[in-house]
Scaffold this active site. Structure first.
Site, short mmCIF file in Angstrom:
data_model
loop_
_atom_site.label_atom_id
_atom_site.label_comp_id
_atom_site.label_asym_id
_atom_site.label_seq_id
_atom_site.Cartn_x
_atom_site.Cartn_y
_atom_site.Cartn_z
N GLY A 167 -10.35 -3.72 2.09
CA GLY A 167 -9.58 -3.57 3.30
C GLY A 167 -9.77 -2.22 3.95
N ASP A 168 -8.74 -1.78 4.67
CA ASP A 168 -8.85 -0.54 5.44
C ASP A 168 -8.77 0.71 4.60
OD1 ASP A 168 -5.72 0.69 5.91
OD2 ASP A 168 -5.91 -1.35 5.16
N THR B 20 0.83 -1.19 0.00
CA THR B 20 0.00 0.00 0.00
C THR B 20 0.87 1.25 0.00
OG1 THR B 20 -1.75 -1.14 1.21
CG2 THR B 20 -1.70 1.26 1.38
#
EC number: 3.4.19.5
Length: 311
Positions: A197-198, A167
């Site tokens: 995801g986050d 990321t």
């Protein structure tokens, strides 16, 4: 003191043969984004430019170079947040978009929503005139090799995650004291189709507030979501902790509470910054007052003039 830009290229394990690529990419992204700040541009312009450069670099798990899901497809997430207004935009599970971070900014600026997903995000991209690219143009030989390796019978998922160039993200404060963050990812290697995801979740994959600071994290998305890592760091900063102290406290809590490893880049309104991680490595770089700072391992911190010497 101002302006300041800090970027990361992902936390995890980076093989020696790819370390130079990882460090070089974040340094170039900082130079590109900081040139905007130095010319009087906004923090938002700077973080989007820095993350765009990282998305275009095949060394990272974002944009071109994204990991593949279990079906061998690219699904990407991105988020931006403006600390002046608390405006935010995000996209999740998008396909065939060259620069998801730019699409996330359009969500913030052109809609009343905070996040668009999958085909809805793609339709919005087309409506905004963003070019749709062939999926193959986003897939590297390295990503496909790792995908195939992870599909093999008896494959060790931990070993297959090794070499992850993760990321990407950036935080900045501009000459006017405005703060912004941006984060982008291709997700988790061989994740289920549709997994998010986050990264596109406000308070998890990023947060920016002119009154406190900005955070862009990297690491295991599910762990980051469980502790709302970005907002947790800013909470500690609200209690008087420095950017570095707040980062270390939150990363330690995430590791102790849910067993998650990760890293963050952080900046406060005065231009104090931090690049901290609990993983083995995290490529990071920062620009401030004509100096370029960078590192890859815990405790590693190199500094050199921001301007490259004339040839």
């Amino acid at each position: 003191m101002l302006p300041v830009l800090v970027v990361h290229g992902g936390a995890g394990h980076i093989p020696k043969e790819r370390a130079e690529l990882s460090c070089g990419g974040v340094m170039e992204a900082v130079r590109g984004g900081y040139s905007i700040l130095r010319a009087g541009g906004s923090a938002m312009d700077a973080v989007v430019e820095a993350v765009t450069l990282l998305e275009d670099n095949p060394a990272y798990n974002a944009g071109r170079g994204s990991v593949l899901n279990v079906k061998g497809e690219v699904e990407m997430d991105a988020l931006v947040m403006d600390g002046r207004t608390l405006g935010s935009g995000a996209v999740s599970a998008v396909r065939r978009v060259k620069n998801p971070v730019q699409l996330a900014r359009l969500v913030m600026e052109k809609t009343n929503h905070l996040c668009l997903t999958a085909e809805g995000a793609s339709q919005f991209a087309r409506a905004m005139g963003m070019e749709e690219v062939p999926e193959e143009s986003l897939i590297t030989d390295y990503a496909r090799m790792r995908w195939r390796k992870n599909l093999a019978p008896g494959a060790n998922p931990v070993e297959c995650q090794m070499g992850k160039m993760g990321t990407v993200g950036a935080v900045a404060v501009d000459v006017e004291g405005n703060i912004a963050c941006a984060t982008s990812t291709g997700g988790m290697l061989n994740q289920m189709a549709g997994r998010v995801g986050d990264t596109p979740c406000v308070g998890c994959g990023g947060y920016a507030d002119n009154k406190v600071g900005a955070v862009s994290p990297t690491g295991h998305g599910e762990a980051i979501m469980k502790v709302t890592l970005s907002r947790l760091i800013l909470f500690h900063m609200e209690q008087g902790k420095s950017a570095e102290e707040a980062s270390d406290l939150a990363l330690a809590y995430m590791r102790e509470r849910v067993g998650g490893l990760g890293g963050v880049v952080v900046v406060d309104p005065q231009g104090n910054w931090a690049a901290r991680f609990s993983s083995l490595q995290m490529a990071w770089a920062a620009a401030r007052q004509g100096q370029l700072h960078y590192g890859l391992y815990t405790g590693e911190h190199f500094t050199e003039p921001l301007e490259k010497p004339s040839q």
